[in-house]
Design a protein around this motif. Structure first.
Motif, PDB file in Angstrom:
ATOM      1  N   ASP A  51       0.849  -1.188   0.000  1.00 10.84           N
ATOM      2  CA  ASP A  51       0.000   0.000   0.000  1.00 10.84           C
ATOM      3  C   ASP A  51       0.892   1.249   0.000  1.00 10.84           C
ATOM      4  OD1 ASP A  51      -1.648   2.157   0.570  1.00 10.84           O
ATOM      5  OD2 ASP A  51      -2.855   1.055   2.027  1.00 10.84           O
ATOM      6  N   PRO A  52       0.871   2.054  -1.069  1.00  3.05           N
ATOM      7  CA  PRO A  52       1.780   3.198  -1.144  1.00  3.05           C
ATOM      8  C   PRO A  52       1.485   4.269  -0.094  1.00  3.05           C
ATOM      9  CG  PRO A  52       0.185   3.280  -2.925  1.00  3.05           C
ATOM     10  CD  PRO A  52      -0.002   1.957  -2.254  1.00  3.05           C
ATOM     11  N   GLN A  53       0.256   4.322   0.377  1.00  6.41           N
ATOM     12  CA  GLN A  53      -0.074   5.262   1.444  1.00  6.41           C
ATOM     13  C   GLN A  53       0.533   4.798   2.766  1.00  6.41           C
ATOM     14  OE1 GLN A  53      -1.660   8.128   1.308  1.00  6.41           O
ATOM     15  NE2 GLN A  53      -2.619   8.137  -0.713  1.00  6.41           N
ATOM     16  N   LYS A  54       0.426   3.518   3.046  1.00  4.48           N
ATOM     17  CA  LYS A  54       0.975   2.951   4.276  1.00  4.48           C
ATOM     18  C   LYS A  54       2.494   3.041   4.288  1.00  4.48           C
ATOM     19  CE  LYS A  54       1.055  -1.310   7.027  1.00  4.48           C
ATOM     20  NZ  LYS A  54       0.567  -2.716   7.115  1.00  4.48           N
ATOM     21  N   LYS A  84       8.280   3.769  -6.630  1.00  3.31           N
ATOM     22  CA  LYS A  84       7.923   5.039  -6.011  1.00  3.31           C
ATOM     23  C   LYS A  84       9.060   5.473  -5.103  1.00  3.31           C
ATOM     24  CE  LYS A  84       5.618   4.255  -1.656  1.00  3.31           C
ATOM     25  NZ  LYS A  84       6.375   5.397  -1.126  1.00  3.31           N
ATOM     26  N   LYS A  85       9.289   6.752  -5.061  1.00  5.67           N
ATOM     27  CA  LYS A  85      10.307   7.304  -4.181  1.00  5.67           C
ATOM     28  C   LYS A  85       9.723   7.515  -2.791  1.00  5.67           C
ATOM     29  CE  LYS A  85      12.360   9.720  -8.116  1.00  5.67           C
ATOM     30  NZ  LYS A  85      12.656  11.032  -8.736  1.00  5.67           N
ATOM     31  N   ALA A  86      10.590   7.621  -1.800  1.00  6.46           N
ATOM     32  CA  ALA A  86      10.143   7.932  -0.453  1.00  6.46           C
ATOM     33  C   ALA A  86       9.425   9.274  -0.465  1.00  6.46           C
ATOM     34  CB  ALA A  86      11.334   7.977   0.507  1.00  6.46           C
ATOM     35  N   GLY A  87       8.253   9.315   0.163  1.00  2.63           N
ATOM     36  CA  GLY A  87       7.443  10.529   0.168  1.00  2.63           C
ATOM     37  C   GLY A  87       6.341  10.518  -0.869  1.00  2.63           C
ATOM     38  N   GLN A  90       1.943   7.366  -4.640  1.00  3.00           N
ATOM     39  CA  GLN A  90       1.479   6.603  -5.793  1.00  3.00           C
ATOM     40  C   GLN A  90       2.670   5.993  -6.516  1.00  3.00           C
ATOM     41  OE1 GLN A  90      -0.793   9.480  -8.091  1.00  3.00           O
ATOM     42  NE2 GLN A  90      -2.707   8.802  -7.159  1.00  3.00           N
ATOM     43  N   TYR A  91       2.424   4.870  -7.192  1.00  7.15           N
ATOM     44  CA  TYR A  91       3.473   4.203  -7.957  1.00  7.15           C
ATOM     45  C   TYR A  91       3.543   4.763  -9.373  1.00  7.15           C
ATOM     46  CZ  TYR A  91       3.837   0.478  -4.454  1.00  7.15           C
ATOM     47  OH  TYR A  91       4.049  -0.230  -3.295  1.00  7.15           O
TER      48      TYR A  91
END
Length: 258
Positions: A51-54, A84-87, A90-91
């Motif tokens: 999960d990119p939000q998590k 995706k980069k840190a921060g 979204q992918y």
């Protein structure tokens, strides 16, 4: 002469057995040969990507493959890369698709871990943390330097597997090992028949992707005859076969360290 006949018969037998296994698998899954129209085939998330939000504070790089749509799924796979980069919440998904545009490189054409026209993806690579963050700029540069952004051939390439193999060569830390049924991964121009394999470490000799030999850190030993690939993975013991891709221990290249 006798030896040539034995080799030829063995080659044909391996092709038939590998195809039979691929057919049985496709029949069991009901994906590759069910006659479903592409417009109604499943494209939703397989719920495999983090999960990119998590994980918003974590850099992530993953590579997936899935059988190509319809009867072609008996023979080959379609790959893509997400990161995706840190921060980022979204992918970014990149792959090569032959239809819809003169530029075959697509950004966010589908969901990061979406079913590929009914076929569930398989995870090949999963890097997270600082090492993932360090390789993302190189991945972006490799995407920008792909030599065939306006060309596509199903066989022997360049195609979607050629694209991922290019990224793997440019980013050895990815440790990419495309399966034997990733037709197009061995495509090389006539002007450069010798170079690196898709893992970025080793040696590959290939004539337009239809005849060649790969000695790779991740691939092991692999022979290519008319884009039918046979080999042995010694690092993660398995046979590398056409149609089925891999027979033996499952392999996912992971790195979750910070």
């Amino acid at each position: 002469m006798f030896l040539v006949k034995v080799i030829g018969i063995s080659f044909i037998c391996m092709l038939l057995l590998s195809f039979a296994q691929s057919y049985v698998k496709a029949t069991h899954s009901g994906v590759a040969i069910n006659g479903q129209h592409w417009s109604t085939a499943r494209r939703d998330s397989a719920e495999m990507a983090p999960d990119p939000q998590k994980f918003i504070d974590t850099a992530i790089v993953q590579v997936y493959t899935a059988p190509t749509f319809g009867w072609r799924g008996l023979f080959a796979v379609h790959p893509w890369i997400i990161f995706k980069k840190a921060g980022e919440s979204q992918y970014h998904r990149y792959e090569v698709v032959s239809w819809g545009s003169s530029n075959v490189i697509r950004h966010n054409y589908a969901l990061p871990d979406g079913y590929w026209f009914g076929a569930k993806p398989r995870l090949l690579v999963d890097h997270r943390g600082e090492r993932a963050a360090a390789m993302i700029p190189s991945i972006e540069a490799a995407i920008g330097s792909y030599p065939w952004p306006h060309s596509y051939r199903v066989w022997p390439g360049p195609n979607s597997n050629t694209f991922l193999a290019h990224i793997g060569r440019e980013v050895p830390k990815l440790k990419l090992d495309l399966p034997a049924n990733a037709i197009g991964k061995d495509f090389r121009p006539l002007s450069r028949p010798v170079g690196l394999p898709a893992s970025g470490k080793g040696l590959q000799v290939s004539l337009l992707g239809v005849l060649g030999l790969t000695l790779g850190a991740e691939e092991g030993v692999e022979f290519n005859v008319l884009a039918f690939n046979f080999g042995i993975d010694f690092k993660h013991p398995a046979l590398r076969l056409p149609f089925t891709g891999r027979l033996g221990t499952n392999k996912i290249e992971t790195d979750s360290g910070e």
